[in-house]
Scaffold this motif. Sequence first.
Motif, short mmCIF file in Angstrom:
data_model
loop_
_atom_site.label_atom_id
_atom_site.label_comp_id
_atom_site.label_asym_id
_atom_site.label_seq_id
_atom_site.Cartn_x
_atom_site.Cartn_y
_atom_site.Cartn_z
N UNK A 93 -79.03 107.43 82.12
CA UNK A 93 -78.03 108.31 81.52
C UNK A 93 -77.58 107.77 80.17
N UNK A 94 -77.42 106.45 80.07
CA UNK A 94 -77.06 105.84 78.79
C UNK A 94 -78.14 106.08 77.74
N UNK A 207 -69.92 103.41 77.16
CA UNK A 207 -69.85 101.96 77.00
C UNK A 207 -69.98 101.18 78.30
N UNK A 208 -69.70 101.82 79.43
CA UNK A 208 -69.69 101.12 80.71
C UNK A 208 -70.98 101.31 81.51
N UNK A 209 -71.80 102.29 81.13
CA UNK A 209 -73.00 102.57 81.91
C UNK A 209 -73.96 101.39 81.97
N UNK A 210 -74.28 100.72 80.85
CA UNK A 210 -75.22 99.60 80.92
C UNK A 210 -74.57 98.26 81.26
N UNK A 211 -73.26 98.24 81.40
CA UNK A 211 -72.56 96.96 81.61
C UNK A 211 -71.86 96.95 82.98
N UNK A 216 -71.92 94.60 86.30
CA UNK A 216 -70.59 94.01 86.38
C UNK A 216 -69.94 94.19 87.73
N UNK A 217 -70.18 95.34 88.37
CA UNK A 217 -69.55 95.60 89.66
C UNK A 217 -70.05 94.64 90.74
N UNK A 218 -71.33 94.23 90.63
CA UNK A 218 -71.87 93.27 91.60
C UNK A 218 -71.15 91.94 91.46
N UNK A 219 -70.96 91.50 90.23
CA UNK A 219 -70.29 90.22 90.00
C UNK A 219 -68.87 90.25 90.54
#
Length: 327
Positions: A93-94, A207-211, A216-219
């Motif tokens: 999507x990004x 801005x949040x799709x690739x990060x 990031x949510x896994x971390x």
Amino acid sequence: RRAPAPVRMLQSTEDIGIVVMTAKQHLGSRSVWVNKTWGKRFPNLFFASSRATSQQDLDGRLRLWPIKAPPDFLERFPADSYQSHVYKGHLGLARLYKQQPDLPWYCLSGDDVYLFEPWLLEALQDASSHPAEEAVCAGHVNTLPWKHAKETFKWMSVKCAHTFGADFEGANCVKHAYDIVRPFINVSVIYGAAIFCTNAAMARLAPYLPTALTKGYIHMWESQAAPIEGTEAVHVGDLFRDYLPVSDVLLALCMEEHGIRIYDFDDGGYWGGDFLPGSILENIWDPFWKPAELVLAQRPALWHKIVEANQFQMLEYWYGLIRSLSD
């Protein structure tokens, strides 16, 4: 630097960009069935998979985007596991938004859906008349129930007790489980079968799709648990990996945090549900068979759980009848 092109108005399927999440094991089946039926009417549709096969590369049947799994993901899951839909969908999507930033609507879809484009266009026009200015995402909406979060928290707490015992380490682990689950309680979720977002909404999500929405949510779920006062921190590692949220839930939380309005297809009388014609295979060609869902499906914008070729064929036949009656 060239100024960005103005955002187009929604007039046809050319104005909707779609990323279909799929897997290598479905490239010769579901992806092909989508491509031969409703997908052929959407020129800006792309399939996101972990990789292409030589056959697909040679015959060019699919507009396929091989999406490379992030190293952090491969350390935890196989590239085409169920959880892979998160990185495929969000990175795909990004990529679509970056390549075609002037579309009024963008969609993230599974490979087990069928879109009826006449009512889909109506539904999206009802959802927003100014997609360049209004941050709106649309689809079949459900609220993530407290019961679901409570059950997840219970099993996470059991894992804490089995791993750390009943002393302060276990208590810190349980507190961390609660802190992780709490933001998801009663969040309005657009069902992941197909999620549609306006250009303005994509500007907030991009801005949040690739990060944060890819790794990031896994971390966060594997992070060090904030300690209760007077105790030491506990690192939970992969303890909660079985309970990681899926794409639609992650996107729902991001939408809520960034002020994106949610539009439910059902509110406008459009169908976006499950269990479709062809679900009961022995009745699929019975001309007198009418599942209960069809009583509600006056304007079916989206069917979900289409996993067999004959289901796609049946819906394509119905699509032809509907178009002939409306012409």
